[in-house]
Design a protein around this motif. Structure first.
Motif, PDB file in Angstrom:
ATOM      1  N   ASN A 318       0.722  -1.207   0.068  1.00  0.00           N
ATOM      2  CA  ASN A 318      -0.102   0.111  -0.039  1.00  0.00           C
ATOM      3  C   ASN A 318       0.813   1.190   0.175  1.00  0.00           C
ATOM      4  OD1 ASN A 318      -2.314  -1.767   0.220  1.00  0.00           O
ATOM      5  ND2 ASN A 318      -2.026  -1.609   2.239  1.00  0.00           N
ATOM      6  N   ILE A 319       1.750   1.311  -0.836  1.00  0.00           N
ATOM      7  CA  ILE A 319       2.778   2.273  -0.857  1.00  0.00           C
ATOM      8  C   ILE A 319       2.739   3.111  -2.301  1.00  0.00           C
ATOM      9  CG2 ILE A 319       5.316   2.914  -0.992  1.00  0.00           C
ATOM     10  CD1 ILE A 319       5.965   0.678   0.654  1.00  0.00           C
ATOM     11  N   THR A 320       2.510   4.487  -2.070  1.00  0.00           N
ATOM     12  CA  THR A 320       2.258   5.113  -3.721  1.00  0.00           C
ATOM     13  C   THR A 320       3.418   4.929  -4.433  1.00  0.00           C
ATOM     14  OG1 THR A 320       3.309   7.205  -2.520  1.00  0.00           O
ATOM     15  CG2 THR A 320       0.997   6.967  -2.212  1.00  0.00           C
ATOM     16  N   PHE A 321       3.034   5.190  -5.762  1.00  0.00           N
ATOM     17  CA  PHE A 321       4.015   4.992  -6.940  1.00  0.00           C
ATOM     18  C   PHE A 321       5.311   5.956  -6.511  1.00  0.00           C
ATOM     19  CE2 PHE A 321       5.417   5.194 -11.328  1.00  0.00           C
ATOM     20  CZ  PHE A 321       5.827   3.983 -11.645  1.00  0.00           C
ATOM     21  N   GLU A 322       5.075   6.882  -6.114  1.00  0.00           N
ATOM     22  CA  GLU A 322       5.922   8.244  -6.077  1.00  0.00           C
ATOM     23  C   GLU A 322       7.010   7.674  -5.092  1.00  0.00           C
ATOM     24  OE1 GLU A 322       5.865  12.921  -5.311  1.00  0.00           O
ATOM     25  OE2 GLU A 322       4.500  11.450  -3.910  1.00  0.00           O
ATOM     26  N   ASN A 323       6.537   7.077  -3.782  1.00  0.00           N
ATOM     27  CA  ASN A 323       7.444   6.608  -2.778  1.00  0.00           C
ATOM     28  C   ASN A 323       8.041   5.540  -3.195  1.00  0.00           C
ATOM     29  OD1 ASN A 323       6.670   8.674  -0.955  1.00  0.00           O
ATOM     30  ND2 ASN A 323       5.169   7.481  -0.111  1.00  0.00           N
ATOM     31  N   ILE A 324       7.744   4.555  -3.887  1.00  0.00           N
ATOM     32  CA  ILE A 324       8.109   3.391  -4.372  1.00  0.00           C
ATOM     33  C   ILE A 324       9.486   3.809  -5.380  1.00  0.00           C
ATOM     34  CG2 ILE A 324       7.989   1.378  -6.489  1.00  0.00           C
ATOM     35  CD1 ILE A 324       5.213   0.957  -5.266  1.00  0.00           C
ATOM     36  N   LEU A 325       9.144   5.021  -6.139  1.00  0.00           N
ATOM     37  CA  LEU A 325      10.215   5.352  -7.245  1.00  0.00           C
ATOM     38  C   LEU A 325      11.511   5.949  -6.266  1.00  0.00           C
ATOM     39  CD1 LEU A 325       8.387   7.043 -10.010  1.00  0.00           C
ATOM     40  CD2 LEU A 325       9.393   4.791  -9.805  1.00  0.00           C
ATOM     41  N   ASN A 340       4.772  10.242 -15.888  1.00  0.00           N
ATOM     42  CA  ASN A 340       3.206   9.865 -15.671  1.00  0.00           C
ATOM     43  C   ASN A 340       2.608  10.027 -14.437  1.00  0.00           C
ATOM     44  OD1 ASN A 340       0.794   8.249 -15.714  1.00  0.00           O
ATOM     45  ND2 ASN A 340       1.517   6.463 -16.726  1.00  0.00           N
ATOM     46  N   LEU A 341       2.419  11.418 -14.288  1.00  0.00           N
ATOM     47  CA  LEU A 341       1.755  11.689 -12.946  1.00  0.00           C
ATOM     48  C   LEU A 341       0.532  11.385 -12.360  1.00  0.00           C
ATOM     49  CD1 LEU A 341       3.029  15.541 -13.471  1.00  0.00           C
ATOM     50  CD2 LEU A 341       4.254  13.881 -12.517  1.00  0.00           C
ATOM     51  N   SER A 342      -0.257  10.801 -13.428  1.00  0.00           N
ATOM     52  CA  SER A 342      -1.319  10.056 -12.970  1.00  0.00           C
ATOM     53  C   SER A 342      -1.138   8.940 -12.026  1.00  0.00           C
ATOM     54  CB  SER A 342      -2.320   9.578 -14.106  1.00  0.00           C
ATOM     55  OG  SER A 342      -1.527   8.817 -14.693  1.00  0.00           O
ATOM     56  N   LEU A 343       0.090   8.329 -11.986  1.00  0.00           N
ATOM     57  CA  LEU A 343       0.096   7.394 -11.242  1.00  0.00           C
ATOM     58  C   LEU A 343       0.930   7.606  -9.897  1.00  0.00           C
ATOM     59  CD1 LEU A 343       1.727   4.466 -13.579  1.00  0.00           C
ATOM     60  CD2 LEU A 343      -0.348   4.400 -12.374  1.00  0.00           C
ATOM     61  N   SER A 344       1.178   8.934  -9.780  1.00  0.00           N
ATOM     62  CA  SER A 344       2.163   9.236  -8.692  1.00  0.00           C
ATOM     63  C   SER A 344       1.357   8.785  -7.205  1.00  0.00           C
ATOM     64  CB  SER A 344       2.229  10.654  -8.325  1.00  0.00           C
ATOM     65  OG  SER A 344       3.111  11.134  -9.799  1.00  0.00           O
ATOM     66  N   GLN A 345       0.322   8.942  -7.051  1.00  0.00           N
ATOM     67  CA  GLN A 345      -0.481   8.584  -5.693  1.00  0.00           C
ATOM     68  C   GLN A 345      -1.032   7.398  -5.774  1.00  0.00           C
ATOM     69  OE1 GLN A 345       0.368  10.579  -3.274  1.00  0.00           O
ATOM     70  NE2 GLN A 345       1.643  11.608  -4.825  1.00  0.00           N
ATOM     71  N   GLU A 346      -1.123   6.476  -6.803  1.00  0.00           N
ATOM     72  CA  GLU A 346      -1.566   5.294  -6.924  1.00  0.00           C
ATOM     73  C   GLU A 346      -0.926   4.244  -5.987  1.00  0.00           C
ATOM     74  OE1 GLU A 346      -4.454   3.996  -8.516  1.00  0.00           O
ATOM     75  OE2 GLU A 346      -4.846   5.861  -9.249  1.00  0.00           O
ATOM     76  N   GLU A 347      -1.513   3.443  -5.112  1.00  0.00           N
ATOM     77  CA  GLU A 347      -0.906   2.607  -4.226  1.00  0.00           C
ATOM     78  C   GLU A 347      -0.745   1.089  -4.960  1.00  0.00           C
ATOM     79  OE1 GLU A 347      -3.166   2.784  -0.645  1.00  0.00           O
ATOM     80  OE2 GLU A 347      -2.243   4.624   0.073  1.00  0.00           O
ATOM     81  N   PHE A 348       0.437   0.642  -4.469  1.00  0.00           N
ATOM     82  CA  PHE A 348       0.864  -0.805  -5.134  1.00  0.00           C
ATOM     83  C   PHE A 348       1.308  -1.758  -4.088  1.00  0.00           C
ATOM     84  CE2 PHE A 348       1.437   2.505  -8.555  1.00  0.00           C
ATOM     85  CZ  PHE A 348       0.834   1.746  -9.505  1.00  0.00           C
ATOM     86  N   ASN A 349       1.379  -2.967  -4.509  1.00  0.00           N
ATOM     87  CA  ASN A 349       1.745  -3.905  -3.627  1.00  0.00           C
ATOM     88  C   ASN A 349       2.745  -4.856  -4.356  1.00  0.00           C
ATOM     89  OD1 ASN A 349       0.112  -3.603  -1.012  1.00  0.00           O
ATOM     90  ND2 ASN A 349      -1.471  -3.945  -2.510  1.00  0.00           N
ATOM     91  N   ALA A 350       4.012  -5.245  -3.947  1.00  0.00           N
ATOM     92  CA  ALA A 350       4.895  -5.977  -4.664  1.00  0.00           C
ATOM     93  C   ALA A 350       6.123  -6.113  -3.756  1.00  0.00           C
ATOM     94  CB  ALA A 350       5.313  -5.434  -5.818  1.00  0.00           C
ATOM     95  N   SER A 351       6.779  -7.066  -4.081  1.00  0.00           N
ATOM     96  CA  SER A 351       8.206  -7.259  -3.077  1.00  0.00           C
ATOM     97  C   SER A 351       9.171  -8.096  -4.145  1.00  0.00           C
ATOM     98  CB  SER A 351       7.844  -8.532  -1.824  1.00  0.00           C
ATOM     99  OG  SER A 351       7.489  -9.957  -2.450  1.00  0.00           O
ATOM    100  N   PHE A 352      10.578  -7.736  -3.785  1.00  0.00           N
ATOM    101  CA  PHE A 352      11.372  -8.332  -4.948  1.00  0.00           C
ATOM    102  C   PHE A 352      12.562  -8.563  -3.941  1.00  0.00           C
ATOM    103  CE2 PHE A 352       8.737  -5.425  -6.932  1.00  0.00           C
ATOM    104  CZ  PHE A 352       8.495  -5.779  -8.077  1.00  0.00           C
TER     105      PHE A 352
END
Length: 382
Positions: A318-325, A340-352
């Motif tokens: 549940n981390i925003t794309f901006e913080n992931i970057l 792609n600023l429309s993605l900046s505040q979208e939240e994502f889940n992943a692990s690597f």
């Protein structure tokens, strides 16, 4: 044709990551022949910024650029500064680009960014030593006494050297690297990329054990009931006796997170001595200090999400794309421009786990249909 070196300088300038020396290099390059035109064309093509000189306010732009240069002086604290007149000349060269500031085309980036490619150790006398991660060395104090030793990516201080006053060293970890340090009291600290830790060479009997953190670190504190251990991160103090916890406090982030794995910690503001306002965390909880609002919130969390970086894993929940970057920039030592600023505040889940950055980008491309280009250490997301 713009060389790779100049492209990197331009990217750093546009993202406000250029050092004072790099500003100088870019200024010298722009003074030559038609390089200013090359600069403009490169920016237009790669950043979709078009130049409308009718909007340009030369007086205001000049003022802002000179303020920027003065700010660079303060940030990097240069001991020797070349003639300020030269930098005024450089600012004038940049005047045709000044409206970029007015129209806010520049991206917010950390002023604290540790730009060196090397792990460095700043000694008590101000000297800075480069640490060879593939070798070993001894750490000496001003009197030539051995106070610690380094072997690979670990630095260990001993508790045998005699010290009557607090003497500090500062360990700086650049983007793309991690490091481990054992303090003189036995406390073990894992330092994440882009982090600096200031600490005493030896803790003194009768005084609190206090260290100063910028960035992110996982602490396994040696228990000592007579000497509380305090982690200072700007406005926030984290006080413990003996415990395991993670502190994330990068200067560019608006929130400082403290995640408790074991034991207990006490959170209080540096300027607030009223213990009634302290926040006590229990294991499995996170305390978040909002720097803008100056308040602390707590909630239960899965601690491994916040500590997995110690083992080289990137864990996004549940981390925003901006913080992931931001995390990816630190972890891989790259510059990422998100168009792609429309993605900046979208939240994502992943692990690597120990995955190359190309694999992460491919994941987002396939799963979330983003597009990206990679040019050496520069990544542009469309």
């Amino acid at each position: 044709m713009i060389s790779t070196k100049e492209k990197n300088l331009i990217v750093k300038y546009l993202t406000k990551q250029a050092s004072f020396t790099e500003l100088d290099e870019l200024g010298v390059w722009l003074e030559q022949s038609s390089n200013e035109k090359e600069f403009i064309n490169y920016v237009k093509i790669n950043y979709a910024i078009d130049f409308n000189m009718k909007k340009f306010d030369s007086v205001n732009s000049k003022k802002q650029l000179i303020e920027l240069i003065n700010k660079e002086k303060k940030v990097y604290k240069l001991r020797k500064v070349k003639s300020f007149g030269k930098y005024v000349a450089i600012a004038i060269i940049f005047l045709s680009l000044g409206y970029l500031y007015q129209n806010k085309y520049f991206f917010n980036t950390p002023s604290h960014t540790i730009k060196s490619e090397n792990v460095t150790l700043q000694l008590e006398n101000g000297n800075i030593e480069v640490i060879n991660e593939n070798g070993s060395s001894k750490v000496l104090d001003a009197q030539g006494n051995i106070v610690g030793s380094q072997d690979g990516t670990e630095l260990v201080y001993n508790n045998e050297v005699e010290k009557e006053t607090l003497v500090y060293n500062t360990l700086n970890i650049p983007y793309g690297k991690r490091f481990k340090i054992k303090l003189s009291d036995g406390t073990i600290v894992h330092l994440n990329a882009g982090t600096s830790l200031k600490y005493p060479v030896k803790f003194i009997e009768g005084k609190e054990r206090k260290v100063f953190l910028k960035g992110e670190a996982f602490f396994n504190v040696a228990k000592d009931t007579k000497h509380p251990f305090i982690v200072n991160s700007d406005e926030l103090n984290v006080q413990v006796l003996g415990t395991q916890f993670n502190v994330s406090s990068y200067p560019e982030d608006t929130v400082t997170d403290v995640v408790l794995v074991e034991g207990s910690v006490n959170l209080h503001l540096e300027k607030n001595n009223n213990l009634d306002n302290d926040i006590v965390l229990k294991p499995g909880f996170k305390g978040s200090f909002n720097k803008d609002e100056a308040n602390i919130d707590t909630k239960r969390v899965l601690t491994n999400i916040y500590t997995s970086w110690v083992d080289g894993e990137l864990f996004f929940r549940n981390i925003t794309f901006e913080n992931i970057l931001k995390k990816m920039e630190r972890h891989y030592n790259v510059t990422i421009i998100n168009k792609n600023l429309s993605l900046s505040q979208e939240e994502f889940n992943a692990s690597f786990r120990e995955a190359p950055i190309e694999k992460i980008l491919e994941y987002f491309e396939i799963t979330y249909n983003i597009e990206y280009t990679i040019n050496e250490n520069n990544i542009i997301i469309n």
